[in-house]
Design a protein around this motif. Structure first.
Motif, PDB file in Angstrom:
ATOM      1  N   LEU A 187       0.827  -1.201   0.000  1.00 19.46           N
ATOM      2  CA  LEU A 187       0.000   0.000   0.000  1.00 19.46           C
ATOM      3  C   LEU A 187       0.862   1.252   0.000  1.00 19.46           C
ATOM      4  O   LEU A 187       1.883   1.317   0.675  1.00 19.46           O
ATOM      5  CB  LEU A 187      -0.905   0.022   1.228  1.00 19.46           C
ATOM      6  CG  LEU A 187      -2.069  -0.953   1.241  1.00 19.46           C
ATOM      7  CD1 LEU A 187      -2.805  -0.863   2.570  1.00 19.46           C
ATOM      8  CD2 LEU A 187      -3.014  -0.686   0.095  1.00 19.46           C
ATOM      9  N   SER A 188       0.419   2.261  -0.738  1.00 19.13           N
ATOM     10  CA  SER A 188       1.160   3.522  -0.794  1.00 19.13           C
ATOM     11  C   SER A 188       0.875   4.408   0.414  1.00 19.13           C
ATOM     12  O   SER A 188       1.613   5.353   0.663  1.00 19.13           O
ATOM     13  CB  SER A 188       0.819   4.266  -2.085  1.00 19.13           C
ATOM     14  OG  SER A 188      -0.562   4.548  -2.138  1.00 19.13           O
ATOM     15  N   ILE A 189      -0.189   4.103   1.128  1.00 18.65           N
ATOM     16  CA  ILE A 189      -0.540   4.848   2.335  1.00 18.65           C
ATOM     17  C   ILE A 189      -0.897   3.833   3.409  1.00 18.65           C
ATOM     18  O   ILE A 189      -1.746   2.968   3.185  1.00 18.65           O
ATOM     19  CB  ILE A 189      -1.741   5.778   2.098  1.00 18.65           C
ATOM     20  CG1 ILE A 189      -1.392   6.824   1.044  1.00 18.65           C
ATOM     21  CG2 ILE A 189      -2.180   6.442   3.399  1.00 18.65           C
ATOM     22  CD1 ILE A 189      -2.576   7.669   0.600  1.00 18.65           C
ATOM     23  N   THR A 190      -0.232   3.926   4.565  1.00 18.04           N
ATOM     24  CA  THR A 190      -0.561   3.039   5.677  1.00 18.04           C
ATOM     25  C   THR A 190      -0.550   3.822   6.980  1.00 18.04           C
ATOM     26  O   THR A 190       0.247   4.751   7.153  1.00 18.04           O
ATOM     27  CB  THR A 190       0.437   1.860   5.790  1.00 18.04           C
ATOM     28  OG1 THR A 190       1.768   2.364   5.912  1.00 18.04           O
ATOM     29  CG2 THR A 190       0.335   0.925   4.609  1.00 18.04           C
ATOM     30  N   PRO A 191      -1.429   3.445   7.895  1.00 15.45           N
ATOM     31  CA  PRO A 191      -1.428   4.102   9.199  1.00 15.45           C
ATOM     32  C   PRO A 191      -0.232   3.654  10.030  1.00 15.45           C
ATOM     33  O   PRO A 191       0.307   2.559   9.835  1.00 15.45           O
ATOM     34  CB  PRO A 191      -2.749   3.632   9.825  1.00 15.45           C
ATOM     35  CG  PRO A 191      -3.062   2.350   9.138  1.00 15.45           C
ATOM     36  CD  PRO A 191      -2.472   2.429   7.770  1.00 15.45           C
ATOM     37  N   VAL A 192       0.164   4.509  10.955  1.00 15.35           N
ATOM     38  CA  VAL A 192       1.255   4.219  11.881  1.00 15.35           C
ATOM     39  C   VAL A 192       0.712   4.460  13.286  1.00 15.35           C
ATOM     40  O   VAL A 192       0.140   5.527  13.548  1.00 15.35           O
ATOM     41  CB  VAL A 192       2.475   5.136  11.615  1.00 15.35           C
ATOM     42  CG1 VAL A 192       3.602   4.834  12.584  1.00 15.35           C
ATOM     43  CG2 VAL A 192       2.941   5.019  10.172  1.00 15.35           C
ATOM     44  N   SER A 193       0.885   3.496  14.170  1.00 14.87           N
ATOM     45  CA  SER A 193       0.396   3.667  15.545  1.00 14.87           C
ATOM     46  C   SER A 193       1.176   4.784  16.232  1.00 14.87           C
ATOM     47  O   SER A 193       2.314   5.107  15.851  1.00 14.87           O
ATOM     48  CB  SER A 193       0.546   2.368  16.339  1.00 14.87           C
ATOM     49  OG  SER A 193       1.916   2.147  16.656  1.00 14.87           O
ATOM     50  N   ALA A 194       0.581   5.359  17.257  1.00 18.41           N
ATOM     51  CA  ALA A 194       1.249   6.424  18.015  1.00 18.41           C
ATOM     52  C   ALA A 194       2.538   5.923  18.644  1.00 18.41           C
ATOM     53  O   ALA A 194       3.540   6.652  18.694  1.00 18.41           O
ATOM     54  CB  ALA A 194       0.299   6.978  19.078  1.00 18.41           C
ATOM     55  N   ILE A 195       2.552   4.685  19.111  1.00 22.77           N
ATOM     56  CA  ILE A 195       3.760   4.107  19.721  1.00 22.77           C
ATOM     57  C   ILE A 195       4.859   3.969  18.675  1.00 22.77           C
ATOM     58  O   ILE A 195       6.012   4.356  18.911  1.00 22.77           O
ATOM     59  CB  ILE A 195       3.434   2.756  20.389  1.00 22.77           C
ATOM     60  CG1 ILE A 195       2.545   2.977  21.610  1.00 22.77           C
ATOM     61  CG2 ILE A 195       4.704   2.004  20.751  1.00 22.77           C
ATOM     62  CD1 ILE A 195       1.968   1.729  22.211  1.00 22.77           C
ATOM     63  N   ASP A 196       4.517   3.427  17.500  1.00 27.22           N
ATOM     64  CA  ASP A 196       5.506   3.286  16.429  1.00 27.22           C
ATOM     65  C   ASP A 196       5.977   4.659  15.949  1.00 27.22           C
ATOM     66  O   ASP A 196       7.166   4.862  15.672  1.00 27.22           O
ATOM     67  CB  ASP A 196       4.939   2.477  15.268  1.00 27.22           C
ATOM     68  CG  ASP A 196       4.769   1.002  15.590  1.00 27.22           C
ATOM     69  OD1 ASP A 196       5.327   0.532  16.612  1.00 27.22           O
ATOM     70  OD2 ASP A 196       4.065   0.321  14.833  1.00 27.22           O
ATOM     71  N   ALA A 197       5.054   5.610  15.845  1.00 31.57           N
ATOM     72  CA  ALA A 197       5.430   6.957  15.399  1.00 31.57           C
ATOM     73  C   ALA A 197       6.422   7.589  16.374  1.00 31.57           C
ATOM     74  O   ALA A 197       7.411   8.190  15.938  1.00 31.57           O
ATOM     75  CB  ALA A 197       4.180   7.832  15.252  1.00 31.57           C
ATOM     76  N   ALA A 198       6.176   7.472  17.668  1.00 31.08           N
ATOM     77  CA  ALA A 198       7.085   8.030  18.666  1.00 31.08           C
ATOM     78  C   ALA A 198       8.477   7.396  18.555  1.00 31.08           C
ATOM     79  O   ALA A 198       9.501   8.086  18.641  1.00 31.08           O
ATOM     80  CB  ALA A 198       6.515   7.853  20.064  1.00 31.08           C
ATOM     81  N   PHE A 199       8.503   6.082  18.353  1.00 28.97           N
ATOM     82  CA  PHE A 199       9.774   5.380  18.207  1.00 28.97           C
ATOM     83  C   PHE A 199      10.520   5.890  16.973  1.00 28.97           C
ATOM     84  O   PHE A 199      11.716   6.194  17.038  1.00 28.97           O
ATOM     85  CB  PHE A 199       9.516   3.866  18.097  1.00 28.97           C
ATOM     86  CG  PHE A 199      10.767   3.041  18.039  1.00 28.97           C
ATOM     87  CD1 PHE A 199      11.391   2.606  19.187  1.00 28.97           C
ATOM     88  CD2 PHE A 199      11.334   2.707  16.804  1.00 28.97           C
ATOM     89  CE1 PHE A 199      12.554   1.857  19.136  1.00 28.97           C
ATOM     90  CE2 PHE A 199      12.489   1.954  16.734  1.00 28.97           C
ATOM     91  CZ  PHE A 199      13.113   1.522  17.910  1.00 28.97           C
ATOM     92  N   ILE A 200       9.816   5.989  15.849  1.00 29.15           N
ATOM     93  CA  ILE A 200      10.442   6.454  14.599  1.00 29.15           C
ATOM     94  C   ILE A 200      10.924   7.887  14.738  1.00 29.15           C
ATOM     95  O   ILE A 200      12.039   8.228  14.326  1.00 29.15           O
ATOM     96  CB  ILE A 200       9.454   6.303  13.427  1.00 29.15           C
ATOM     97  CG1 ILE A 200       9.205   4.815  13.138  1.00 29.15           C
ATOM     98  CG2 ILE A 200       9.974   7.019  12.181  1.00 29.15           C
ATOM     99  CD1 ILE A 200       8.024   4.558  12.231  1.00 29.15           C
ATOM    100  N   LEU A 201      10.106   8.752  15.324  1.00 22.55           N
ATOM    101  CA  LEU A 201      10.499  10.153  15.495  1.00 22.55           C
ATOM    102  C   LEU A 201      11.771  10.265  16.331  1.00 22.55           C
ATOM    103  O   LEU A 201      12.648  11.088  16.040  1.00 22.55           O
ATOM    104  CB  LEU A 201       9.360  10.957  16.129  1.00 22.55           C
ATOM    105  CG  LEU A 201       8.180  11.244  15.199  1.00 22.55           C
ATOM    106  CD1 LEU A 201       6.992  11.775  15.995  1.00 22.55           C
ATOM    107  CD2 LEU A 201       8.578  12.202  14.081  1.00 22.55           C
ATOM    108  N   ALA A 202      11.901   9.420  17.346  1.00 21.53           N
ATOM    109  CA  ALA A 202      13.109   9.433  18.175  1.00 21.53           C
ATOM    110  C   ALA A 202      14.340   9.020  17.358  1.00 21.53           C
ATOM    111  O   ALA A 202      15.440   9.539  17.568  1.00 21.53           O
ATOM    112  CB  ALA A 202      12.937   8.512  19.384  1.00 21.53           C
ATOM    113  N   LYS A 203      14.146   8.113  16.411  1.00 23.56           N
ATOM    114  CA  LYS A 203      15.264   7.655  15.573  1.00 23.56           C
ATOM    115  C   LYS A 203      15.633   8.674  14.502  1.00 23.56           C
ATOM    116  O   LYS A 203      16.761   8.691  14.023  1.00 23.56           O
ATOM    117  CB  LYS A 203      14.936   6.309  14.906  1.00 23.56           C
ATOM    118  CG  LYS A 203      14.715   5.183  15.880  1.00 23.56           C
ATOM    119  CD  LYS A 203      15.937   4.918  16.715  1.00 23.56           C
ATOM    120  CE  LYS A 203      15.710   3.833  17.730  1.00 23.56           C
ATOM    121  NZ  LYS A 203      16.788   3.707  18.694  1.00 23.56           N
ATOM    122  N   LEU A 204      14.686   9.519  14.118  1.00 23.95           N
ATOM    123  CA  LEU A 204      14.939  10.534  13.097  1.00 23.95           C
ATOM    124  C   LEU A 204      15.736  11.716  13.649  1.00 23.95           C
ATOM    125  O   LEU A 204      16.391  12.424  12.889  1.00 23.95           O
ATOM    126  CB  LEU A 204      13.637  11.029  12.487  1.00 23.95           C
ATOM    127  CG  LEU A 204      12.932  10.057  11.547  1.00 23.95           C
ATOM    128  CD1 LEU A 204      11.551  10.587  11.166  1.00 23.95           C
ATOM    129  CD2 LEU A 204      13.766   9.784  10.305  1.00 23.95           C
TER     130      LEU A 204
END
Length: 152
Positions: A134-151
């Motif tokens: 899929l070209s668009i997928t949802p991201v959970s708040a927990i996963d988003a927080a983890f990714i943002l910390a890695k960015l």
């Protein structure tokens, strides 16, 4: 606020292209999957955050952040017979395909697909599921927080 992965081929529209646009916005055109369309239509809200993901390139991954800045509306490429996204079954009265506008927030370091796959914390993320295209997928708040910390 929701979080989304939105895939773009950088040869078409990259995070750098988005940053250079006069208004730093782009319509997310060309989505031709009903589930991805339904995410835009039914779940995306103004201000939702987007992980701008470069796909179909040498090193796919998250290249920046954007935000949803419009409600879903008909994708004009479906009506253009010269567009690769033309849909002869779609009409102005009953459009089949939608798009939202996204606004540039920031360019980030490239968080590659291989790096994302390397984090066991993200193993259940839809983007990383085998066969997920899929070209668009949802991201959970927990996963988003983890990714943002890695960015950062």
């Amino acid at each position: 606020m929701n979080y989304w992965f939105m895939k773009s081929e950088p040869d078409d529209v990259s995070i750098d292209d988005l940053a250079k646009r006069q208004d730093q916005t782009v319509g997310w055109y060309g989505v031709r999957n009903y589930q991805a369309r339904n995410f835009m239509r039914d779940e995306m809200q103004l201000g939702d955050r987007v992980f701008f993901y470069h796909s179909s390139c040498k090193e796919p991954g998250i290249a920046g952040l954007a935000e949803v800045c419009s409600h879903a509306y008909p994708d004009p490429t479906q009506f253009d017979a010269n567009s690769e996204y033309f849909d002869s079954k779609s009409t102005q009265e009953a459009p089949r395909w939608l798009q939202v506008d996204v606004r540039f927030v920031q360019k980030t370091r490239l968080l590659s697909l291989s790096e994302l796959r390397g984090y066991p914390e993200l193993a259940e993320m839809l983007l990383l599921k085998k066969g997920s295209r899929l070209s668009i997928t949802p991201v959970s708040a927990i996963d988003a927080a983890f990714i943002l910390a890695k960015l950062c």
